[in-house]
Scaffold this motif. Structure first.
Motif, PDB file in Angstrom:
ATOM      1  N   ASP A 185       0.852  -1.106   0.235  1.00  0.00           N
ATOM      2  CA  ASP A 185      -0.005  -0.263  -0.164  1.00  0.00           C
ATOM      3  C   ASP A 185       0.804   1.232  -0.003  1.00  0.00           C
ATOM      4  N   GLU A 186       2.099   1.070   0.622  1.00  0.00           N
ATOM      5  CA  GLU A 186       2.925   2.256   0.513  1.00  0.00           C
ATOM      6  C   GLU A 186       4.295   2.270  -0.428  1.00  0.00           C
ATOM      7  N   ALA A 187       4.275   1.345  -1.341  1.00  0.00           N
ATOM      8  CA  ALA A 187       5.518   0.859  -2.050  1.00  0.00           C
ATOM      9  C   ALA A 187       5.744   2.159  -3.117  1.00  0.00           C
ATOM     10  N   GLU A 188       4.726   2.640  -3.634  1.00  0.00           N
ATOM     11  CA  GLU A 188       5.190   3.733  -4.827  1.00  0.00           C
ATOM     12  C   GLU A 188       5.704   4.955  -3.982  1.00  0.00           C
ATOM     13  N   GLN A 189       5.158   5.432  -2.841  1.00  0.00           N
ATOM     14  CA  GLN A 189       5.734   6.257  -2.030  1.00  0.00           C
ATOM     15  C   GLN A 189       7.021   6.205  -1.572  1.00  0.00           C
ATOM     16  N   LEU A 190       7.421   4.911  -0.935  1.00  0.00           N
ATOM     17  CA  LEU A 190       8.704   4.267  -0.201  1.00  0.00           C
ATOM     18  C   LEU A 190       9.697   4.243  -1.380  1.00  0.00           C
ATOM     19  N   LEU A 191       9.473   3.907  -2.729  1.00  0.00           N
ATOM     20  CA  LEU A 191      10.331   3.460  -3.713  1.00  0.00           C
ATOM     21  C   LEU A 191      10.829   4.985  -4.075  1.00  0.00           C
ATOM     22  N   ARG A 192      10.353   6.152  -3.928  1.00  0.00           N
ATOM     23  CA  ARG A 192      10.635   7.386  -4.293  1.00  0.00           C
ATOM     24  C   ARG A 192      11.767   7.797  -3.568  1.00  0.00           C
ATOM     25  N   GLY A 193      11.597   7.279  -2.202  1.00  0.00           N
ATOM     26  CA  GLY A 193      12.953   7.793  -1.258  1.00  0.00           C
ATOM     27  C   GLY A 193      14.023   6.740  -1.392  1.00  0.00           C
ATOM     28  N   ARG A 194      15.094   6.807  -0.437  1.00  0.00           N
ATOM     29  CA  ARG A 194      16.149   5.899  -0.231  1.00  0.00           C
ATOM     30  C   ARG A 194      15.739   4.723   0.377  1.00  0.00           C
ATOM     31  N   TYR A 195      15.810   3.747   0.078  1.00  0.00           N
ATOM     32  CA  TYR A 195      15.451   2.361   0.728  1.00  0.00           C
ATOM     33  C   TYR A 195      16.870   1.485   0.317  1.00  0.00           C
ATOM     34  N   ARG A 196      17.169   0.622   1.412  1.00  0.00           N
ATOM     35  CA  ARG A 196      18.183  -0.211   1.710  1.00  0.00           C
ATOM     36  C   ARG A 196      17.808  -1.514   2.104  1.00  0.00           C
ATOM     37  N   ILE A 197      18.697  -2.786   1.827  1.00  0.00           N
ATOM     38  CA  ILE A 197      18.239  -3.953   2.498  1.00  0.00           C
ATOM     39  C   ILE A 197      19.560  -4.275   3.298  1.00  0.00           C
ATOM     40  N   ILE A 198      19.762  -4.638   4.389  1.00  0.00           N
ATOM     41  CA  ILE A 198      20.480  -4.776   5.334  1.00  0.00           C
ATOM     42  C   ILE A 198      20.622  -5.989   6.027  1.00  0.00           C
ATOM     43  N   ASN A 199      21.400  -6.915   6.253  1.00  0.00           N
ATOM     44  CA  ASN A 199      21.413  -8.062   6.820  1.00  0.00           C
ATOM     45  C   ASN A 199      22.273  -7.775   8.225  1.00  0.00           C
ATOM     46  N   VAL A 200      21.512  -8.266   9.537  1.00  0.00           N
ATOM     47  CA  VAL A 200      22.470  -7.808  10.675  1.00  0.00           C
ATOM     48  C   VAL A 200      22.867  -9.570  11.189  1.00  0.00           C
ATOM     49  N   TRP A 201      24.374  -9.735  11.122  1.00  0.00           N
ATOM     50  CA  TRP A 201      24.829 -11.245  11.428  1.00  0.00           C
ATOM     51  C   TRP A 201      25.198 -11.197  12.562  1.00  0.00           C
ATOM     52  N   ARG A 202      25.251 -12.416  13.449  1.00  0.00           N
ATOM     53  CA  ARG A 202      26.120 -12.567  14.510  1.00  0.00           C
ATOM     54  C   ARG A 202      26.093 -13.996  14.869  1.00  0.00           C
ATOM     55  N   PRO A 203      26.882 -14.406  15.607  1.00  0.00           N
ATOM     56  CA  PRO A 203      27.209 -15.621  15.850  1.00  0.00           C
ATOM     57  C   PRO A 203      26.091 -16.083  17.198  1.00  0.00           C
ATOM     58  N   LEU A 204      25.803 -17.180  17.491  1.00  0.00           N
ATOM     59  CA  LEU A 204      25.025 -17.648  18.664  1.00  0.00           C
ATOM     60  C   LEU A 204      25.834 -18.430  19.623  1.00  0.00           C
ATOM     61  N   ASN A 205      27.158 -18.875  19.182  1.00  0.00           N
ATOM     62  CA  ASN A 205      27.846 -19.579  20.181  1.00  0.00           C
ATOM     63  C   ASN A 205      29.306 -19.153  19.989  1.00  0.00           C
ATOM     64  N   GLY A 206      29.789 -18.106  19.952  1.00  0.00           N
ATOM     65  CA  GLY A 206      31.123 -17.315  19.612  1.00  0.00           C
ATOM     66  C   GLY A 206      31.760 -17.525  21.080  1.00  0.00           C
ATOM     67  N   PRO A 207      33.034 -17.189  20.830  1.00  0.00           N
ATOM     68  CA  PRO A 207      33.725 -16.835  19.391  1.00  0.00           C
ATOM     69  C   PRO A 207      33.914 -17.882  18.353  1.00  0.00           C
ATOM     70  N   VAL A 208      33.500 -17.480  17.209  1.00  0.00           N
ATOM     71  CA  VAL A 208      33.415 -18.083  15.939  1.00  0.00           C
ATOM     72  C   VAL A 208      34.967 -18.689  15.754  1.00  0.00           C
ATOM     73  N   MET A 209      34.882 -20.093  15.613  1.00  0.00           N
ATOM     74  CA  MET A 209      36.261 -20.956  15.344  1.00  0.00           C
ATOM     75  C   MET A 209      36.221 -21.268  14.232  1.00  0.00           C
ATOM     76  N   ALA A 210      34.990 -22.038  13.695  1.00  0.00           N
ATOM     77  CA  ALA A 210      34.982 -22.857  12.511  1.00  0.00           C
ATOM     78  C   ALA A 210      34.131 -22.144  11.433  1.00  0.00           C
ATOM     79  N   HIS A 211      34.179 -22.224  10.118  1.00  0.00           N
ATOM     80  CA  HIS A 211      33.172 -21.479   9.058  1.00  0.00           C
ATOM     81  C   HIS A 211      33.133 -20.039   9.489  1.00  0.00           C
ATOM     82  N   PRO A 212      34.112 -19.152   9.686  1.00  0.00           N
ATOM     83  CA  PRO A 212      33.855 -17.672   9.786  1.00  0.00           C
ATOM     84  C   PRO A 212      33.031 -17.261   8.434  1.00  0.00           C
ATOM     85  N   LEU A 213      32.682 -15.815   8.648  1.00  0.00           N
ATOM     86  CA  LEU A 213      32.003 -15.291   7.535  1.00  0.00           C
ATOM     87  C   LEU A 213      33.060 -14.251   6.699  1.00  0.00           C
TER      88      LEU A 213
END
Length: 304
Positions: free
Chosen positions: A181-209
């Protein structure tokens, strides 16, 4: 969301390589007393190899139709030097490099086993984090999350293939899908897609990103891939190898660390720096007996 490829055998199991110990300081060992790999490392990363028949690349997110491959493109493994962000975090930003680090972030969610609790407790924390760390942001919509675990039988494992979760076309589609319902208006402004990544059992030892500095990634390195869901088709980006790409990882990521990954930015003045290739990788220094990495990534539309 990207379907994981089978995880390679850690190099120490293949070759009997001894882990590298950076120092004996307490911050350089984990709770098992195992050394946390630090500093630059050379490792194999899986890049895009085009379908041999020249067809458009695709990937099925869930079970593919009978007799159809899950994906029709291949892998090109390349040895890449990956520098350590630890100690130089302040040199990088979302606008200049498409990733950003935040440290010492508390959370009231510890289990990450209940969907309702994740959305009720962790989601507001992520929204607050994004609004506080993204200049100009005035609205955040968290549209999904993925938990990855390395144990056998896990629903999703670390993805060992270089990729970007969104393309310009799929980013626009996300806006239209989640806020029609708001897409046309929102697409006229700045929009970004951002992922927030974190470990659950750190410190990371195997398969770091690992992440690539977006300023070193050329548009021609990126290949749109149909991301086929049961009820719709999105698009992700595969990444071709380019020796000019500069790669980084954040050694020994803790549960209180957050890595922000920008997958798209509609602001054309930072367009080249608006997408960050990333992948899990096998660190050849991973000590034998290290626990498998567990992580959560929350994906957000950020407006303003």
């Amino acid at each position: 969301m990207t379907t994981a490829a089978p995880l390679p055998t850690p190099a120490h199991q293949l070759h009997g390589a001894a882990p590298t110990v950076a120092s004996s300081k307490s911050e350089d060992v984990n709770f098992q007393g195992l050394p946390i790999p630090r500093g630059p490392v050379t490792a194999s990363l899986s890049f895009y190899k085009a379908p041999e028949d020249g067809s458009k690349p695709y990937n099925y997110v869930e079970k593919q139709p009978e007799g159809v491959p899950q994906r029709n493109f291949g892998e090109s493994w390349q040895e890449v030097t990956i520098d350590d962000l630890r100690g130089q975090e302040n040199k990088f930003s979302l606008d200049s490099n498409a990733f950003h680090t935040v440290q010492n972030v508390p959370s009231e969610e510890y289990d990450f086993t209940d969907d309702a609790k994740i959305r009720a407790v962790y989601y507001p924390e992520v929204e607050k984090l994004l609004l506080a760390n993204i200049p100009g942001a005035n609205r955040v919509l968290l549209f999904d999350y993925t938990i990855r675990r390395s144990n056998p039988g896990a629903d999703r494992a670390p993805v060992v293939r270089v990729h970007i979760d969104q393309t310009p076309a799929s980013a626009e589609s996300r806006v239209r899908f989640h806020v029609p319902d708001e897409a046309e208006q929102l697409l006229r402004g700045r929009y970004r897609i951002i992922n927030v990544w974190r470990p659950l059992n750190g410190p990371v030892m195997a398969h770091p990103l690992a992440v690539a500095d977006s300023a070193t990634v050329r548009d021609e390195d990126l290949i749109g891939v149909e991301h086929r869901y049961p009820n719709r088709t999105g698009e992700t980006a595969a990444v071709q190898y380019n020796p000019g790409q500069k790669w980084y990882y954040w050694s020994g990521m803790k549960n209180e660390d957050r890595l922000l990954l920008k997958c798209f930015d509609s602001d054309e003045t930072v367009g080249q720096w608006g997408r960050v290739p990333h992948t899990a990788f096998v660190d050849p220094r991973t000590p034998e007996g290290a626990i498998g990495r567990e992580s959560i990534e929350v994906r957000a539309l950020v407006f303003g």
